[in-house]
Design a protein around this motif. Structure first.
Motif, PDB file in Angstrom:
ATOM      1  N   ALA A  45       0.831  -1.208   0.000  1.00  0.00           N
ATOM      2  CA  ALA A  45       0.000   0.000   0.000  1.00  0.00           C
ATOM      3  C   ALA A  45       0.863   1.254   0.000  1.00  0.00           C
ATOM      4  N   HIS A  46       1.937   1.230   0.775  1.00  0.00           N
ATOM      5  CA  HIS A  46       2.847   2.384   0.845  1.00  0.00           C
ATOM      6  C   HIS A  46       3.484   2.649  -0.522  1.00  0.00           C
ATOM      7  N   ALA A 135      -2.387  14.725   1.122  1.00  0.00           N
ATOM      8  CA  ALA A 135      -3.756  14.232   0.926  1.00  0.00           C
ATOM      9  C   ALA A 135      -3.786  13.185  -0.183  1.00  0.00           C
ATOM     10  N   LYS A 136      -3.015  13.429  -1.227  1.00  0.00           N
ATOM     11  CA  LYS A 136      -2.967  12.489  -2.353  1.00  0.00           C
ATOM     12  C   LYS A 136      -2.441  11.131  -1.865  1.00  0.00           C
ATOM     13  N   PHE A 137      -1.340  11.165  -1.110  1.00  0.00           N
ATOM     14  CA  PHE A 137      -0.754   9.929  -0.592  1.00  0.00           C
ATOM     15  C   PHE A 137      -1.756   9.200   0.314  1.00  0.00           C
ATOM     16  N   LYS A 141      -3.445   5.560  -0.372  1.00  0.00           N
ATOM     17  CA  LYS A 141      -3.115   4.454   0.525  1.00  0.00           C
ATOM     18  C   LYS A 141      -4.386   3.817   1.085  1.00  0.00           C
ATOM     19  N   LYS A 142      -5.384   4.655   1.342  1.00  0.00           N
ATOM     20  CA  LYS A 142      -6.667   4.149   1.852  1.00  0.00           C
ATOM     21  C   LYS A 142      -7.305   3.154   0.896  1.00  0.00           C
ATOM     22  N   VAL A 143      -7.163   3.430  -0.387  1.00  0.00           N
ATOM     23  CA  VAL A 143      -7.737   2.562  -1.414  1.00  0.00           C
ATOM     24  C   VAL A 143      -7.061   1.188  -1.383  1.00  0.00           C
TER      25      VAL A 143
END
Ligand SMILES: [Fe+2]
Ligand SMILES: [Fe+2]
Length: 145
Positions: A45-46, A135-137, A141-143
Protein backbone atom coordinates in the motif's frame (compact mmCIF):
# COMPACT_ATOMS: atom_id res chain seq x y z
CA UNK A 1 1.66 22.32 7.80
CA UNK A 2 2.58 18.67 7.48
CA UNK A 3 4.54 17.87 4.35
CA UNK A 4 4.78 14.65 2.37
CA UNK A 5 8.27 13.85 3.64
CA UNK A 6 7.14 13.81 7.28
CA UNK A 7 4.23 11.51 6.46
CA UNK A 8 6.44 9.11 4.48
CA UNK A 9 9.04 9.01 7.26
CA UNK A 10 6.35 8.00 9.78
CA UNK A 11 5.28 5.21 7.44
CA UNK A 12 8.91 4.11 7.03
CA UNK A 13 9.29 3.79 10.79
CA UNK A 14 6.22 1.56 10.82
CA UNK A 15 7.88 -0.66 8.19
CA UNK A 16 11.10 -0.81 10.22
CA UNK A 17 9.12 -1.90 13.31
CA UNK A 18 7.25 -4.57 11.34
CA UNK A 19 10.48 -5.95 9.85
CA UNK A 20 11.91 -6.26 13.34
CA UNK A 21 8.66 -7.79 14.64
CA UNK A 22 8.83 -10.55 12.01
CA UNK A 23 12.49 -11.21 12.87
CA UNK A 24 11.46 -11.53 16.53
CA UNK A 25 8.86 -14.25 15.84
CA UNK A 26 11.26 -17.17 15.45
CA UNK A 27 9.59 -20.37 16.61
CA UNK A 28 6.08 -18.93 16.61
CA UNK A 29 4.71 -19.68 13.19
CA UNK A 30 1.22 -18.25 13.70
CA UNK A 31 2.64 -14.97 14.96
CA UNK A 32 5.12 -14.88 12.09
CA UNK A 33 2.36 -15.50 9.58
CA UNK A 34 0.14 -12.66 10.83
CA UNK A 35 3.00 -10.16 11.30
CA UNK A 36 4.37 -10.94 7.85
CA UNK A 37 0.97 -10.49 6.24
CA UNK A 38 0.60 -7.10 7.96
CA UNK A 39 4.07 -6.10 6.70
CA UNK A 40 3.29 -7.28 3.15
CA UNK A 41 0.08 -5.22 3.08
CA UNK A 42 1.87 -2.18 4.45
CA UNK A 43 4.76 -2.41 1.96
CA UNK A 44 2.41 -2.78 -0.97
CA UNK A 45 0.00 0.00 0.00
CA UNK A 46 2.85 2.38 0.85
CA UNK A 47 4.70 1.77 -2.43
CA UNK A 48 1.58 2.13 -4.59
CA UNK A 49 0.48 5.33 -2.84
CA UNK A 50 4.03 6.71 -3.01
CA UNK A 51 4.17 6.01 -6.76
CA UNK A 52 0.85 7.79 -7.32
CA UNK A 53 1.84 10.84 -5.25
CA UNK A 54 5.52 11.68 -4.71
CA UNK A 55 6.93 9.66 -7.61
CA UNK A 56 4.27 10.82 -10.09
CA UNK A 57 5.25 14.41 -9.20
CA UNK A 58 8.97 13.65 -9.50
CA UNK A 59 8.53 11.91 -12.87
CA UNK A 60 7.03 15.15 -14.20
CA UNK A 61 10.36 16.94 -13.66
CA UNK A 62 13.31 16.05 -15.84
CA UNK A 63 15.94 16.39 -13.11
CA UNK A 64 14.16 14.06 -10.68
CA UNK A 65 13.04 11.49 -13.28
CA UNK A 66 16.02 9.09 -13.07
CA UNK A 67 15.88 8.89 -9.30
CA UNK A 68 12.11 8.29 -9.35
CA UNK A 69 12.51 5.48 -11.91
CA UNK A 70 15.23 3.90 -9.79
CA UNK A 71 12.95 3.91 -6.72
CA UNK A 72 10.03 2.41 -8.65
CA UNK A 73 12.41 -0.33 -9.84
CA UNK A 74 13.30 -1.05 -6.20
CA UNK A 75 9.58 -1.24 -5.31
CA UNK A 76 9.25 -3.97 -7.95
CA UNK A 77 12.24 -5.88 -6.55
CA UNK A 78 10.75 -5.66 -3.05
CA UNK A 79 7.41 -6.85 -4.38
CA UNK A 80 9.07 -9.86 -6.07
CA UNK A 81 10.70 -10.89 -2.79
CA UNK A 82 7.39 -10.54 -0.92
CA UNK A 83 5.69 -12.75 -3.52
CA UNK A 84 8.49 -15.32 -3.23
CA UNK A 85 8.02 -15.42 0.55
CA UNK A 86 4.25 -15.82 0.20
CA UNK A 87 4.85 -18.88 -1.99
CA UNK A 88 7.23 -20.53 0.48
CA UNK A 89 6.38 -22.65 3.53
CA UNK A 90 6.99 -20.69 6.73
CA UNK A 91 8.77 -23.73 8.18
CA UNK A 92 11.24 -23.83 5.27
CA UNK A 93 14.69 -22.76 6.60
CA UNK A 94 15.09 -20.75 3.40
CA UNK A 95 12.13 -18.61 4.42
CA UNK A 96 14.03 -16.63 7.03
CA UNK A 97 17.08 -16.35 4.74
CA UNK A 98 14.88 -14.87 2.02
CA UNK A 99 13.22 -12.66 4.62
CA UNK A 100 16.67 -11.33 5.60
CA UNK A 101 17.23 -10.41 1.93
CA UNK A 102 13.91 -8.57 1.96
CA UNK A 103 14.74 -6.76 5.22
CA UNK A 104 18.11 -5.69 3.82
CA UNK A 105 16.56 -4.39 0.61
CA UNK A 106 13.76 -2.51 2.40
CA UNK A 107 16.19 -0.87 4.87
CA UNK A 108 18.38 0.21 1.97
CA UNK A 109 15.36 1.57 0.09
CA UNK A 110 14.00 3.55 3.05
CA UNK A 111 17.43 5.03 3.85
CA UNK A 112 17.94 5.99 0.22
CA UNK A 113 14.53 7.69 0.06
CA UNK A 114 15.13 9.59 3.28
CA UNK A 115 18.71 10.63 2.51
CA UNK A 116 18.67 11.03 -1.27
CA UNK A 117 15.23 11.05 -2.89
CA UNK A 118 13.60 13.51 -0.49
CA UNK A 119 16.43 16.01 -1.00
CA UNK A 120 16.09 15.84 -4.79
CA UNK A 121 12.29 16.10 -4.54
CA UNK A 122 12.70 18.99 -2.11
CA UNK A 123 14.40 20.99 -4.83
CA UNK A 124 11.95 20.38 -7.69
CA UNK A 125 8.64 20.56 -5.80
CA UNK A 126 7.03 23.75 -4.54
CA UNK A 127 6.03 24.16 -0.88
CA UNK A 128 2.42 23.87 -2.05
CA UNK A 129 3.20 20.56 -3.83
CA UNK A 130 4.80 19.20 -0.67
CA UNK A 131 1.66 19.78 1.39
CA UNK A 132 -0.83 18.87 -1.39
CA UNK A 133 0.88 15.50 -1.82
CA UNK A 134 -0.05 14.54 1.75
CA UNK A 135 -3.76 14.23 0.93
CA UNK A 136 -2.97 12.49 -2.35
CA UNK A 137 -0.75 9.93 -0.59
CA UNK A 138 -3.31 9.30 2.18
CA UNK A 139 -6.21 8.90 -0.26
CA UNK A 140 -4.29 6.48 -2.47
CA UNK A 141 -3.12 4.45 0.53
CA UNK A 142 -6.67 4.15 1.85
CA UNK A 143 -7.74 2.56 -1.41
CA UNK A 144 -5.00 -0.06 -1.16
CA UNK A 145 -5.00 -1.19 2.49
FE1 LIG B 1 8.77 5.15 1.04
FE1 LIG C 1 9.46 3.60 -1.63
Amino acid sequence: MTNIFEVLREDHDRQRKLLKAVQDTSGDEAQRRSTFSELARELDAHAKAEERSLYAAMLAHKTSQPMASHSVHEHNEIDDLVEKLKDMEFSNPNWIRTFEDLAHKVHHHLDEEEHGVFQVAGKVLTEQDKTDLVAKFRDEKKVEV
